[in-house]
Design a protein around this motif. Sequence first.
Motif, mmCIF file in Angstrom:
data_model
loop_
_atom_site.group_PDB
_atom_site.id
_atom_site.type_symbol
_atom_site.label_atom_id
_atom_site.label_comp_id
_atom_site.label_asym_id
_atom_site.label_seq_id
_atom_site.Cartn_x
_atom_site.Cartn_y
_atom_site.Cartn_z
ATOM 1 N N UNK A 1 0.948 -1.218 -0.003
ATOM 2 C CA UNK A 1 0.092 -0.051 -0.147
ATOM 3 C C UNK A 1 0.910 1.369 -0.037
ATOM 4 N N UNK A 2 0.572 2.202 -1.014
ATOM 5 C CA UNK A 2 1.339 3.504 -0.840
ATOM 6 C C UNK A 2 0.371 4.262 -0.225
ATOM 7 N N UNK A 3 0.777 5.135 0.886
ATOM 8 C CA UNK A 3 -0.126 6.021 1.354
ATOM 9 C C UNK A 3 0.316 7.518 1.437
ATOM 10 N N UNK A 4 -0.283 8.385 1.309
ATOM 11 C CA UNK A 4 0.117 9.753 1.344
ATOM 12 C C UNK A 4 -0.574 10.389 2.606
ATOM 13 N N UNK B 1 12.828 15.906 6.868
ATOM 14 C CA UNK B 1 13.108 14.318 6.770
ATOM 15 C C UNK B 1 12.385 13.551 7.532
ATOM 16 N N UNK B 2 12.343 12.218 7.058
ATOM 17 C CA UNK B 2 11.469 11.449 8.069
ATOM 18 C C UNK B 2 12.301 10.687 8.830
ATOM 19 N N UNK B 3 11.954 10.577 9.970
ATOM 20 C CA UNK B 3 12.856 9.989 11.191
ATOM 21 C C UNK B 3 12.785 8.657 11.439
ATOM 22 N N UNK C 1 2.574 4.983 12.620
ATOM 23 C CA UNK C 1 3.082 5.923 13.306
ATOM 24 C C UNK C 1 4.525 6.416 12.561
ATOM 25 N N UNK C 2 4.843 7.909 12.351
ATOM 26 C CA UNK C 2 5.499 8.370 11.248
ATOM 27 C C UNK C 2 6.271 9.535 12.460
ATOM 28 N N UNK C 3 7.611 9.295 12.196
ATOM 29 C CA UNK C 3 8.430 10.680 13.183
ATOM 30 C C UNK C 3 8.931 11.428 12.066
ATOM 31 N N UNK C 4 8.895 12.677 11.966
ATOM 32 C CA UNK C 4 9.532 13.506 10.783
ATOM 33 C C UNK C 4 9.654 14.873 11.478
ATOM 34 N N UNK C 5 10.932 15.425 10.832
ATOM 35 C CA UNK C 5 11.449 16.578 11.465
ATOM 36 C C UNK C 5 10.850 17.763 10.549
ATOM 37 N N UNK D 1 9.112 8.823 1.384
ATOM 38 C CA UNK D 1 9.452 9.830 0.825
ATOM 39 C C UNK D 1 8.955 11.269 1.112
ATOM 40 N N UNK D 2 9.629 12.264 0.899
ATOM 41 C CA UNK D 2 8.702 13.531 1.015
ATOM 42 C C UNK D 2 8.816 14.315 -0.394
ATOM 43 N N UNK D 3 7.662 14.470 -0.800
ATOM 44 C CA UNK D 3 7.407 15.000 -2.086
ATOM 45 C C UNK D 3 6.646 16.459 -2.216
ATOM 46 N N UNK D 4 7.260 17.145 -3.285
ATOM 47 C CA UNK D 4 6.563 18.782 -3.200
ATOM 48 C C UNK D 4 5.657 18.604 -4.646
ATOM 49 N N UNK D 5 4.564 18.863 -4.689
ATOM 50 C CA UNK D 5 3.990 18.895 -6.037
ATOM 51 C C UNK D 5 3.123 20.308 -5.878
ATOM 52 N N UNK D 6 3.581 21.341 -6.691
ATOM 53 C CA UNK D 6 3.156 22.487 -6.577
ATOM 54 C C UNK D 6 3.413 23.385 -5.362
ATOM 55 N N UNK D 7 2.386 23.790 -4.458
ATOM 56 C CA UNK D 7 2.485 24.349 -3.308
ATOM 57 C C UNK D 7 2.336 23.312 -2.036
ATOM 58 N N UNK D 8 1.844 22.111 -2.532
ATOM 59 C CA UNK D 8 1.652 20.724 -1.292
ATOM 60 C C UNK D 8 2.914 20.169 -1.192
ATOM 61 N N UNK D 9 3.223 19.746 0.069
ATOM 62 C CA UNK D 9 4.240 18.959 0.318
ATOM 63 C C UNK D 9 3.611 17.927 1.201
ATOM 64 N N UNK D 10 3.926 16.509 0.640
ATOM 65 C CA UNK D 10 3.299 15.221 1.354
ATOM 66 C C UNK D 10 4.155 14.339 1.772
ATOM 67 N N UNK D 11 4.087 13.496 2.559
ATOM 68 C CA UNK D 11 4.917 12.358 2.888
ATOM 69 C C UNK D 11 4.114 11.019 2.753
ATOM 70 N N UNK D 12 4.949 10.487 1.690
ATOM 71 C CA UNK D 12 4.330 9.209 0.987
ATOM 72 C C UNK D 12 5.119 8.003 1.767
ATOM 73 N N UNK D 13 4.429 6.601 1.885
ATOM 74 C CA UNK D 13 4.917 5.686 2.639
ATOM 75 C C UNK D 13 4.597 4.679 1.903
ATOM 76 N N UNK D 14 5.297 3.421 1.719
ATOM 77 C CA UNK D 14 5.129 2.225 1.191
ATOM 78 C C UNK D 14 5.057 1.062 2.567
ATOM 79 N N UNK D 15 4.017 0.577 2.311
ATOM 80 C CA UNK D 15 3.661 -0.375 3.599
ATOM 81 C C UNK D 15 3.592 -1.844 3.217
ATOM 82 N N UNK D 16 4.213 -2.795 3.400
ATOM 83 C CA UNK D 16 4.347 -4.276 2.915
ATOM 84 C C UNK D 16 3.833 -5.206 3.814
ATOM 85 N N UNK D 17 3.004 -6.149 3.636
ATOM 86 C CA UNK D 17 2.592 -7.148 4.410
ATOM 87 C C UNK D 17 2.106 -8.255 3.686
ATOM 88 N N UNK D 18 2.143 -9.620 4.384
ATOM 89 C CA UNK D 18 1.686 -10.793 3.499
ATOM 90 C C UNK D 18 0.502 -11.581 4.218
#
Length: 163
Positions: free
Chosen positions: A22-25, A39-41, A74-78, A125-142
């Motif tokens: 799953x890719x989450x924004x 940065x993502x800690x 849970x995400x820690x970021x600076x 990852x941290x992505x900036x698209x236009x004026x928006x900055x978002x944190x994207x995460x890929x979560x994997x499970x089986x």
Amino acid sequence: MDKVKTIITRAVYGVAEKECRQTLSLDTYDDRIDEEPQSILGCVVQDMRLSAPVLESKGRGEMTVGVRGTYVLHVWYQMGDDTRVFKETVEFTQHIVVEGQDECPYSNEEIRAWLIGEPKCVESTIRTEGQETSVYLDVVYCIHVEVVGEAAISVRVFEEERE
């Protein structure tokens, strides 16, 4: 003289595993400060729970099982000179195809699902698209799924001749 007896037993007649990604924004916007995440800690996936799986469809030689669940992210970021923590409960639904059922009639089907290993955040990852900055995460499970049902087996019984 030969006799035929019927044995009723429970049998696993369908098994499947699916690696899910799953890719989450995450929206980290805070109107009290005018800064973006730098940065993502760290990222931790906890408390993953699966609800009872459901048979969604059944065709010749395969069936589709729906598995729903939740986990807490849970995400820690600076952000500037501060460390922020983002916590969110994520809901998901996965559709898993179980192949290989033969044409034997089964009854009283029971579908079981469980996790193989711990879910993990494999990329952030941290992505900036236009004026928006978002944190994207890929979560994997089986997820492992197994379908169990009652089967009738006919057995030929040979009786010993007694002297």
